[in-house]
Design a protein around this motif. Sequence first.
Motif, PDB file in Angstrom:
ATOM      1  N   ALA A  32      30.396  47.024  33.362  1.00  0.00           N
ATOM      2  CA  ALA A  32      30.641  46.675  34.774  1.00  0.00           C
ATOM      3  C   ALA A  32      32.133  46.439  35.027  1.00  0.00           C
ATOM      4  O   ALA A  32      32.675  46.860  36.047  1.00  0.00           O
ATOM      5  CB  ALA A  32      29.835  45.436  35.146  1.00  0.00           C
ATOM      6  N   ALA A  33      32.799  45.782  34.082  1.00  0.00           N
ATOM      7  CA  ALA A  33      34.219  45.494  34.258  1.00  0.00           C
ATOM      8  C   ALA A  33      35.051  46.778  34.238  1.00  0.00           C
ATOM      9  O   ALA A  33      36.036  46.908  34.958  1.00  0.00           O
ATOM     10  CB  ALA A  33      34.696  44.523  33.184  1.00  0.00           C
ATOM     11  N   ASP A  45      34.349  48.728  37.779  1.00  0.00           N
ATOM     12  CA  ASP A  45      34.163  47.725  38.827  1.00  0.00           C
ATOM     13  C   ASP A  45      34.175  48.291  40.245  1.00  0.00           C
ATOM     14  O   ASP A  45      33.683  47.668  41.161  1.00  0.00           O
ATOM     15  CB  ASP A  45      35.148  46.559  38.674  1.00  0.00           C
ATOM     16  N   LYS A  71      32.792  43.244  44.663  1.00  0.00           N
ATOM     17  CA  LYS A  71      33.637  42.346  43.896  1.00  0.00           C
ATOM     18  C   LYS A  71      34.309  41.338  44.830  1.00  0.00           C
ATOM     19  O   LYS A  71      34.962  41.737  45.797  1.00  0.00           O
ATOM     20  CB  LYS A  71      34.696  43.172  43.159  1.00  0.00           C
ATOM     21  N   ILE A  84      32.272  40.067  39.753  1.00  0.00           N
ATOM     22  CA  ILE A  84      31.632  41.359  40.003  1.00  0.00           C
ATOM     23  C   ILE A  84      30.126  41.148  40.102  1.00  0.00           C
ATOM     24  O   ILE A  84      29.532  40.483  39.254  1.00  0.00           O
ATOM     25  CB  ILE A  84      31.927  42.338  38.838  1.00  0.00           C
ATOM     26  N   ALA A  88      26.979  42.885  39.551  1.00  0.00           N
ATOM     27  CA  ALA A  88      26.543  44.135  38.909  1.00  0.00           C
ATOM     28  C   ALA A  88      25.027  44.251  38.918  1.00  0.00           C
ATOM     29  O   ALA A  88      24.326  43.302  38.575  1.00  0.00           O
ATOM     30  CB  ALA A  88      27.046  44.188  37.477  1.00  0.00           C
ATOM     31  N   HIS A 123      40.306  42.366  30.803  1.00  0.00           N
ATOM     32  CA  HIS A 123      39.270  41.762  31.640  1.00  0.00           C
ATOM     33  C   HIS A 123      39.330  40.239  31.659  1.00  0.00           C
ATOM     34  O   HIS A 123      38.416  39.588  32.177  1.00  0.00           O
ATOM     35  CB  HIS A 123      37.884  42.214  31.174  1.00  0.00           C
ATOM     36  N   ILE A 149      37.659  37.726  34.336  1.00  0.00           N
ATOM     37  CA  ILE A 149      36.639  38.386  35.156  1.00  0.00           C
ATOM     38  C   ILE A 149      35.262  37.774  34.861  1.00  0.00           C
ATOM     39  O   ILE A 149      34.938  37.496  33.711  1.00  0.00           O
ATOM     40  CB  ILE A 149      36.575  39.906  34.823  1.00  0.00           C
ATOM     41  N   VAL A 171      31.140  38.493  35.475  1.00  0.00           N
ATOM     42  CA  VAL A 171      30.187  39.527  35.896  1.00  0.00           C
ATOM     43  C   VAL A 171      28.805  38.899  36.053  1.00  0.00           C
ATOM     44  O   VAL A 171      28.276  38.306  35.112  1.00  0.00           O
ATOM     45  CB  VAL A 171      30.108  40.678  34.856  1.00  0.00           C
TER      46      VAL A 171
END
Length: 393
Positions: A112-113, A116, A121, A126, A128, A168, A171, A173
């Motif tokens: 997902a990262a 993205d 986002k 994120i 996902a 990342h 981040i 998710v």
Amino acid sequence: MTNSRIAAIDVGNDSLKGIFGKLDSELNIPNVIARDIEDRPIIGIEELDKQDPLDGIHIRVHSPALQDNNAIYRVGNLATKSNNSTELDPGSSKSEEDQTLVMLFASLALDAAEQDSLFKKNNNVIEANYTLGTGLPLREVKEGKDVGYRSKLLGSVHQVEFLVTPRHQGIKVNIKFEEVKVYPEGFAAFINLVMDNNGNIINKDLIDKRILIQDIGGLSTDIAVIKNRKVDDDKAQGFNLGVSESLELIREEIRSKYGIELDSRRDVVEIITKKNDRNHIMVKGSRTSVHEIVDRILVELAKKQYRHLRNMWQKNSQTEICYFIGGGSSVLKEYIKTLNNNLDGYNIDFFEDENESIWMMANAYYKLIADFSRKNQQQYQKKEDEKKLAKTK
Ligand SMILES: Nc1ncnc2c1ncn2[C@@H]1O[C@H](COP(=O)(O)OP(=O)(O)OP(=O)(O)O)[C@@H](O)[C@H]1O
Ligand SMILES: [Mg+2]
């Protein structure tokens, strides 16, 4: 229909294999995790971002599906370097180990990262959404553990937060599943042999045969029995016998005999499978054969595997062919073939390409989940069209 991305993930005892989207990306991550007991040193962002994210998966995982919620882990290559790393114990149940989920979530979060732009986002979070195809050993499916495993995944949002990870860092998710399918491993291998990526039958000859599939992995071997296009649950067998232990023995012997320190089992695989100069290493600049060590150890394992085959064939005498798959089968191919030529002469087959052998399960999950998703999409479209039609009337 929400835009959920397809993920087909085989959490092998040795490594996770994942295939995503429209076959647009793949991940192979060693199945090793380490609980972080001390902080991973902060690395200057410029230095860190030069590294490959796969070499620095460092995450915190929040999920009600975990026994240990909110723990921090090093995953894959980074965990290998840690001295408190854990690999799955062959006697354990995949569906009940946090390790399986941590690996699964880590691979999805990484995908997902990297992709993205496909998802919503907000700031660093994120959202996902995945349609997941995955599997469990036949034994666990037989015990009905697939049901609980699936609902654990479907029932909540799972969050992976990247800590000191290249590219990342920072981040988060949120992983949500639109649908989860859990297939039995042996059945999946059969599907891969008879179905293409568009859901068409490709091997008409094979589909109604009685076949065995012997999957020799890193830590375990599973033999599935296929009859009438189905797996025969009662006949299938699993053994806690893989190829990792033998690779480790070879590494040990090379160390004690020549003082050569190979970094990993993967280095051993490279030495014993390379096209040129197979079974040779350099010792103080001289080309040296390790053939004797390799042969002795692998013949021993091949004999054990052959005994399992013989046993299964005896119990399923109308079997027409046995396919050998998994990384262990690539390593043992020549040894098992030789034994078979000298002994019973069963109708057995291997895959030329070792990647095909290793990715068999992930490919199968992909075909199955892509087929499911396609049919779902068609049904949705049909309903939409009917609605439109009804309005115009
Ligand atoms: N080309 C290759 N690349 C990586 N590993 C290989 C290769 N060829 C053989 N191997 C070996 O095969 C083993 C991995 O096999 P595989 O990926 O089938 O196991 P797994 O599915 O993760 O484990 P299990 O089936 O026990 O759950 C490893 O021990 C690895 O060293
Ligand atoms: Mg496997």
